[in-house]
Design a protein around this motif. Structure first.
Motif, PDB file in Angstrom:
ATOM      1  N   GLN A 195     -21.684 -51.464 -27.989  1.00 22.59           N
ATOM      2  CA  GLN A 195     -22.641 -50.660 -27.926  1.00 22.59           C
ATOM      3  C   GLN A 195     -23.722 -51.222 -26.980  1.00 22.59           C
ATOM      4  OE1 GLN A 195     -26.170 -51.714 -29.687  1.00 22.59           O
ATOM      5  NE2 GLN A 195     -26.276 -49.389 -28.991  1.00 22.59           N
TER       6      GLN A 195
ATOM      7  N   SER B 162     -29.217 -45.623 -27.104  1.00 17.13           N
ATOM      8  CA  SER B 162     -27.921 -46.045 -27.325  1.00 17.13           C
ATOM      9  C   SER B 162     -26.443 -45.637 -26.642  1.00 17.13           C
ATOM     10  CB  SER B 162     -27.803 -45.962 -28.977  1.00 17.13           C
ATOM     11  OG  SER B 162     -26.533 -46.519 -29.360  1.00 17.13           O
TER      12      SER B 162
ATOM     13  N   SER C  63     -22.260 -45.908 -26.706  1.00 18.62           N
ATOM     14  CA  SER C  63     -21.113 -46.606 -27.325  1.00 18.62           C
ATOM     15  C   SER C  63     -20.047 -46.790 -26.330  1.00 18.62           C
ATOM     16  CB  SER C  63     -20.769 -45.909 -28.591  1.00 18.62           C
ATOM     17  OG  SER C  63     -21.586 -45.565 -29.475  1.00 18.62           O
TER      18      SER C  63
ATOM     19  N   TRP D 243     -23.310 -47.738 -33.514  1.00 18.10           N
ATOM     20  CA  TRP D 243     -22.008 -47.344 -32.676  1.00 18.10           C
ATOM     21  C   TRP D 243     -21.517 -46.156 -33.199  1.00 18.10           C
ATOM     22  CZ3 TRP D 243     -17.204 -45.899 -33.885  1.00 18.10           C
ATOM     23  CH2 TRP D 243     -16.365 -45.783 -32.642  1.00 18.10           C
ATOM     24  N   GLY D 244     -21.192 -45.094 -32.185  1.00 13.70           N
ATOM     25  CA  GLY D 244     -20.395 -43.918 -32.512  1.00 13.70           C
ATOM     26  C   GLY D 244     -21.417 -42.860 -32.771  1.00 13.70           C
TER      27      GLY D 244
END
Length: 418
Positions: free
Chosen positions: A141, A160, A162, A193-194
Motif C-alpha cells: 500500500q 492510503s 491498497s 492495507w485493505g
C-alpha cells in the motif's frame, strides 16, 4: 561519452522499492546521462542532505541531467526548482512511470508535480527482481490516512491506497522465481492495507492469502507496524506460521500517554505493552524493535522516564532513537518546544540503554546453533534480526545453521554448525 542513468535513493524501504521501479524503467527505455534523486522529506535534515548530494553530483558530472522526485520534491518542489543544478522536479505520482519524468515539462516551469491528495492512480509493480537477490521489498500500500502531529509524510504520499491481493501475490511469486528468498511487506502504513477497498479487509487477510498463494515462500517479514494495526487474524498467523519471521518493528514513538496523545498516535502505552506480551506468549522466539522520539514538545523528565521504562515493559530488543526535530509544516512544529540540548541528552540516555540491551541480546546467542540468512558473502542476520559475521562465505539468500562462538557491541560471530 554517454553513461547509464543512475537512481540515488534517500529514506525508507518504500523509496527503495520505488527506486527499483525507476531502475527497471531506466533500463527498459535506455535512459542515459541522467541522475534521478528519489528524495526523502521526513525531517528538514533529510531535505538538506538531498540538496547537498545534488550539488556534489553536479560538480562531478556537470553535463548530466538532474531530476528530483520523491517526497521532498512532492512537498516542497520550489526548494529544488530554485536550484540551478536541477533540470526537473517530478512528484510522487509521476515517478511511478519513467516516461513521465524523463520527458520533462513542455513549458518554462521545471516543476511537474500533481496534487497528491487527488491521486487516483493504481499502484504498479516490479517487472524484474532486485539486483541484490537475497531479500525483496514488496509494496502492499501507499499513503496514509492518519495525521500524526510530527509527520509531514501524508502530504508527500497522499491518502492510503491498497494494492490488490492478486497483484501482490503475483509480484511476490515473480520475486521468488527471480531467486529472492525473503519477502518484506512494505508501505507507508501497512496496517491500513485493505481499509480503502470496496470490500474492506485487513492485513491478516492479506498475509493469509500470501502464504496460501506463495507455497514456495519460506521467509515473510513485516516492515514497521503501528501498535494498533494488529488484527486478530494477523496475530493468529504470527503465532502459528513459522514462515512469518519472528521480528516485528513497532512504530511506537513514545511511552507516555500524554505525549502519545499530543503526537496524535492511536495507541496508549498499555496497548503497546499488552501487544508485546500477547505476541511473546504465543511466539516465544519473537524479537521487537521500535522507533522512539525524545524531547517531543512539552515532554517533561517524568514523561521521558515513561518512555525509558516502556523499553523494558515491552521487552524491546532493537531501538531506533530520534531526538525530536520540528518539521516545518507540521502541528508539532508550532507547539512549545523543548531545548534541543535536552532532546539530544535524552536521546543519548535512550540509545545507551538500547546499546546495553543489544549487547546483552548478542552475548546471549553465544554457544547456540541458530539460523542465519546470508545477505553478503559472510554477513547476514538471525531470524530475530541480530547481525552475524561468519568465518566462511556463502551465496546471498542462503540460509544456514551457524554455531555462534563470540560477540561484540555490533555483531555475533560464528561458523557453519554441521
Amino acid at each position: 561519452m554517454t553513461k547509464k542513468a543512475e537512481i540515488i535513493t534517500f529514506g525508507c524501504r518504500l523509496n527503495i522499492y520505488e527506486s527499483e521501479i525507476l531502475k527497471q524503467g531506466v533500463k527498459e527505455h535506455d535512459v542515459k546521462d541522467t541522475a534521478i534523486f528519489n528524495s526523502c522529506a521526513v525531517t528538514a535534515e533529510s531535505v538538506r542532505q538531498v540538496k547537498q548530494s545534488i550539488r556534489k553530483r553536479k560538480r562531478e558530472f556537470p553535463d548530466e541531467k538532474i531530476i528530483v522526485t520523491g517526497c521532498a520534491a512532492q512537498i516542497e518542489p520550489e526548494t529544488f526548482s530554485n536550484m540551478n543544478e536541477v533540470d526537473l522536479v517530478s512528484g510522487n505520482i509521476e515517478k511511478r512511470n519513467i516516461l513521465n519524468i524523463i520527458s520533462g515539462k513542455k513549458n518554462t516551469s521545471k516543476i511537474e508535480v500533481q496534487n497528491i491528495m487527488e491521486n487516483k492512480q493504481e499502484l504498479n509493480g516490479l517487472i524484474d527482481g532486485y539486483d541484490n537477490r537475497s531479500r525483496a521489498f514488496i509494496e502492499i500500500q501507499n499513503g496514509c490516512d492518519h495525521r500524526c502531529t510530527f509527520c509531514i509524510i501524508p502530504f508527500g504520499r497522499g491518502n492510503s491506497v491498497s494494492k490488490s491481493v492478486k497483484n501482490i501475490v503475483q509480484e511476490i511469486n515473480l520475486m521468488i522465481e527471480k531467486g529472492h528468498k525473503e519477502i518484506v511487506l512494505t508501505g507507508v502504513d501497512i496496517a491500513s492495507w485493505g481499509h480503502d477497498l470496496n470490500k474492506k479487509s485487513n492485513l491478516g487477510f492479506l498475509v493469509r492469502k500470501i502464504l496460501e498463494g506463495s507455497p514456495s515462500l519460506t521467509r515473510l517479514k513485516l516492515s514497521s507496524m503501528d501498535v494498533i494495526g494488529f488484527d486478530q487474524e494477523l496475530l493468529e498467523l504470527i503465532a502459528t506460521d513459522s514462515r512469518i519471521l519472528p521480528h516485528i518493528h513497532l512504530s511506537l514513538q513514545a511511552g507516555d500517554n500524554m505525549i502519545l496523545k499530543r503526537m496524535k498516535r492511536r495507541h496508549s502505552r498499555d496497548d503497546a505493552i499488552n501487544l508485546c506480551r500477547n505476541i511473546r506468549s504465543s511466539r516465544p522466539d519473537i524479537a521487537f524493535g521500535a522507533d522512539l522520539i525524545t524531547g517531543f514538545p512539552t515532554e517533561t523528565e517524568e514523561m521521558f522516564i515513561n518512555t525509558l521504562n516502556i523499553v523494558d515493559e515491552c521487552g524491546l530488543d532493537w531501538l531506533h532513537v530520534f531526538p525530536f526535530s520540528p518539521r516545518p509544516g507540521t502541528p508539532a512544529a508550532k507547539m512549545p518546544q523543548n531545548d534541543k540540548k535536552i532532546s539530544k541528552e535524552r536521546a543519548k540516555i535512550l540509545r545507551d540503554k538500547g546499546e546495553k540491551i543489544k549487547r546483552s541480546h548478542l552475548a546471549g546467542l553465544i554457544g547456540k546453533e541458530i539460523e542465519v540468512f546470508i545477505e553478503k558473502n559472510n554477513t547476514g542476520h538471525t531470524n530475530q534480526f541480530a547481525p552475524v559475521k561468519l568465518e566462511e562465505n556463502y551465496e546471498p539468500g542462503t540460509s544456514i545453521i551457524a554455531y555462534i562462538n563470540q560477540s561484540d557491541n555490533n555483531f555475533v560471530y560464528g561458523r557453519l554448525a554441521h
